[in-house]
Design an enzyme around this catalytic site. Structure first.
Site, mmCIF file in Angstrom:
data_model
loop_
_atom_site.group_PDB
_atom_site.id
_atom_site.type_symbol
_atom_site.label_atom_id
_atom_site.label_comp_id
_atom_site.label_asym_id
_atom_site.label_seq_id
_atom_site.Cartn_x
_atom_site.Cartn_y
_atom_site.Cartn_z
ATOM 1 N N GLU A 99 2.720 -24.459 4.608
ATOM 2 C CA GLU A 99 2.140 -24.553 3.239
ATOM 3 C C GLU A 99 2.305 -23.162 2.537
ATOM 4 O OE1 GLU A 99 0.771 -28.297 5.019
ATOM 5 O OE2 GLU A 99 0.649 -26.012 5.659
ATOM 6 N N HIS A 135 0.866 -1.169 0.098
ATOM 7 C CA HIS A 135 0.096 0.052 -0.115
ATOM 8 C C HIS A 135 0.806 1.052 -0.032
ATOM 9 C CE1 HIS A 135 0.795 -1.325 4.054
ATOM 10 N NE2 HIS A 135 0.591 -0.177 4.337
ATOM 11 N N ASP A 137 -8.515 -41.972 6.160
ATOM 12 C CA ASP A 137 -8.021 -40.872 6.894
ATOM 13 C C ASP A 137 -9.160 -39.766 7.271
ATOM 14 O OD1 ASP A 137 -5.447 -41.521 7.142
ATOM 15 O OD2 ASP A 137 -4.639 -40.631 5.290
ATOM 16 N N PHE A 141 -4.334 -29.442 1.889
ATOM 17 C CA PHE A 141 -3.647 -28.230 2.433
ATOM 18 C C PHE A 141 -2.933 -27.489 1.518
ATOM 19 C CE2 PHE A 141 -3.454 -32.447 5.137
ATOM 20 C CZ PHE A 141 -4.616 -32.241 5.856
#
Length: 636
Positions: free
Chosen positions: A372, A82, A430, A397
């Protein structure tokens, strides 16, 4: 002094101090002028960092402005995007943006000087403005400099204090310390005020320093308006070859304009014309100072790209059962023959098979651990230096956690390659927290994205090779389980294509699948054939771009009857891609059955979960039979 170090300038002389002060004043004046003319922008956020950037530009940055792609150039990233008035004022000061462009085109339609910086300007490495991203991207640039290019350029990053509330900043510092990135310097403009009041730590410089130190970086606390202290801090940063430095500069928001200094309520607001006029006059009026930045030392990157290197993809026999994630590992290892291919892992390389690349090219394999956001950011930073970066993790993910980084990579028009494994209910026991069921929709929505979902090993290998030379953000969805090889080793899989199975002149229905559901569609076609119903099967391995012509042809030739099966939620996935492709007046009457995961899955065996979700062969067969019974054949 090591090769990683760069000789810092000698202590600043009085004459040069005067130049820096004049430059800082000009940067402030120009930041005010352009934002007031535009009627919007962030001048107070620019004013607080003007002294910091004046010292950097005049004393420490090494950059050939006529050759922005020069390998030896330093890199300057405004994580606090900005503050673009300040960045563009710097560009004017070095002569690459003229006064008319700065004052009259800033934030205007059709201009290059957008509200937040983007690489439409050749001196901007990455788009910023989503806070907490510039420093993580810079880690990727610094990784390239230290480990791949092996050149002494530095990466300088201007951060705001508000963005230190973002976890991604600390992921970046942690990985920068882990990889000993002494070529990375973060400059934090600690001006105390955010958009809506004081920041979390305000001017508690000791707490900032302790946090920085805890993450392995070297903190330097300074007065951000003392040019001698700034100069000394920049020099110190260049003397630590194996540790990133974070300069914590205490500043005053709106510095140089007493009426707004350290006053809440001025964030993101241009100064009114009367106030701007008074401020500009008090600062000495518009200036025309031109700065000649020091040039970088000559050098050549240690790695030379070789797009024509011989890549021998692995081969499999038709019928052999292979997981597409395993095919990815084999294919990316083969691509190691190209010296500019790099792989980044999220601590799951033994499961995604990305780790196989480490066995053949360990010097081009970077472990980002369970971070990640930094995984994707590092790929973006590596792409700045032209490296072909593949980032791999579990699809759930890889896409959801760092999605804003992926989105901003689209704004940057960066070229990165993402491989998400363990997608859909097919992963089995899972459970739903591990099942990517939104990834196709998310990735299709990203600017410049390519979305691929191969069904077998050869198609996966071919598409991985294609991704290496695909501009933009390419995403390949890979399956956990092993499935039969369908295609021969010489089959080609162009982007925007599909594979058509069992096509004939009397096909009654089209079955569309990709990845695991292609195998279910082929099984269903066999079951339908036993009932005397000919079903055409489309392997929609390229979801974006999609083969609209083949879909339209199938629609015309099978009476408009189409069954789409996908291991994904119904919103935005393969069904949406098919319907969007068929939208238009040239599409005949359409009768579509969309089979997708409708509810929240549970743990279970893959086949149990596919069946429970209504996307197994028996459900596809039933849907096709229903369409054939209920929709009469045209002219029949």
């Amino acid at each position: 002094m090591t090769d990683d170090q760069k000789q810092a300038p000698e202590q600043m002389a009085a004459a040069q101090s005067d130049v820096v002060r004049s430059l800082a004043a000009q940067l402030r004046v120009d930041s005010i002028r352009c934002s007031t003319e535009a009627g919007s922008g962030h001048p107070t956020s620019s004013l607080s960092a003007a002294d910091l950037m004046a010292v950097l530009l005049e004393r420490h940055l090494r950059y050939d402005w006529d050759q922005p792609s020069l390998a030896t150039n330093d890199h300057l990233i405004f994580s606090k995007g900005h503050a673009s008035p300040l960045l563009y004022a710097m560009y004017r000061a070095v002569g690459v943006v003229d006064e008319d462009e700065l004052i009259h085109t800033y934030r205007q339609f059709g201009g290059r000087l957008q509200g937040h910086p983007t690489p439409v300007l050749p001196w901007v490495d990455v788009a910023t403005g989503s806070l907490g991203q510039g420093l993580p991207d810079a880690v990727g640039v610094a990784l390239a400099g230290r480990y791949l290019d092996k050149l002494p350029y530095r990466t300088w990053v201007l951060c705001g204090d508000s963005e230190l509330a973002e976890g991604s900043i600390w992921e970046a510092l942690d990985k920068a310390a882990y990889y000993k990135l002494g070529n990375l310097t973060a400059i934090v403009d600690v001006n105390r005020l955010g958009q809506d009041g004081p920041t979390e730590l305000q001017w508690d410089m000791d707490r900032y320093a302790r946090r920085v130190e805890a993450f392995g970086a070297h903190p330097l606390v300074i007065d951000g308006h003392d040019i001698a202290a700034i100069d000394d801090a920049f020099a110190q940063a260049q003397s630590r070859p194996d540790q990133p430095t974070v300069i914590l500069a205490r500043t005053i928001k709106g510095k140089g304009v007493p009426e707004v200094e350290d006053q809440n309520g001025w964030h993101g607001k241009a100064l009114p014309k009367d106030l701007a006029d008074r401020a500009v006059a008090a600062l000495g009026g518009p200036g025309d100072l031109r700065i000649k930045t020091a040039l970088p030392e000559p050098g050549t990157p240690a790695i030379t790209p070789d797009p024509h290197a011989t890549v021998k993809l692995p081969r499999w026999e038709v019928g052999e059962e292979v997981a597409t994630r395993a095919a990815f590992g084999a294919a990316i290892s083969a691509l190691a023959a190209r010296p500019d291919v790099v792989v980044l892992d999220g601590e799951v390389g033994n499961s995604t098979h990305a780790g196989e690349f480490q066995d053949v090219a360990p010097e081009r394999y970077f472990e980002m651990f369970i971070a990640e956001q930094q995984l994707v950011a590092s790929a973006i930073g590596l792409s700045v230096r032209g490296y072909i970066a593949f980032a791999a993790s579990f699809a759930a993910f890889l896409v959801s956690r760092p999605f804003d980084f992926i989105r901003m990579a689209g704004v940057s028009q960066a070229s990165i390659r993402l491989v998400g494994t363990h997608a859909g209910v097919e992963i089995g026991q899972d459970g739903p927290s591990q099942m990517a069921l939104e990834d196709i929709a998310a990735m299709r929505a990203v600017h410049t994205s390519t979305v691929l979902y191969p069904a077998d090993a050869p198609s996966t290998a071919q598409l991985i090779r294609t991704m290496a030379d695909t501009a933009g953000i390419s995403y390949l969805r890979a399956t956990r389980g092993a499935y039969p090889v369908i295609y021969g080793p010489d089959e080609e899989f162009p982007l925007g294509g599909c594979k058509v199975h069992h096509a004939g002149t009397d096909d009654a229905v089209t079955l569309v699948g990709a990845g695991v559901t292609l195998h279910e569609c082929l099984t269903a076609a066999g079951q339908l054939a036993d009932d005397g119903i000919n079903a055409r099967v489309i392997d929609l391995y390229s979801i974006k771009p999609v083969d609209a012509e083949s879909l339209r042809r199938a629609c015309r030739e099978t009476g408009g009857r189409i069954v789409v099966a996908e291991d994904h939620y119904p919103e935005g996935g393969i069904g949406s891609a098919v319907l969007e492709a068929l939208a238009g007046t040239d599409t005949p009457e359409l009768h579509v059955a969309l089979l997708a995961v409708q509810g929240l899955p549970t743990s279970g065996k893959p086949q149990e979960l596919l069946d429970a979700a209504g996307i197994s062969a028996r459900h596809i067969t039933a849907a096709a039979r229903g369409l054939v019974r209920s929709v009469p054949t045209p002219n029949g």
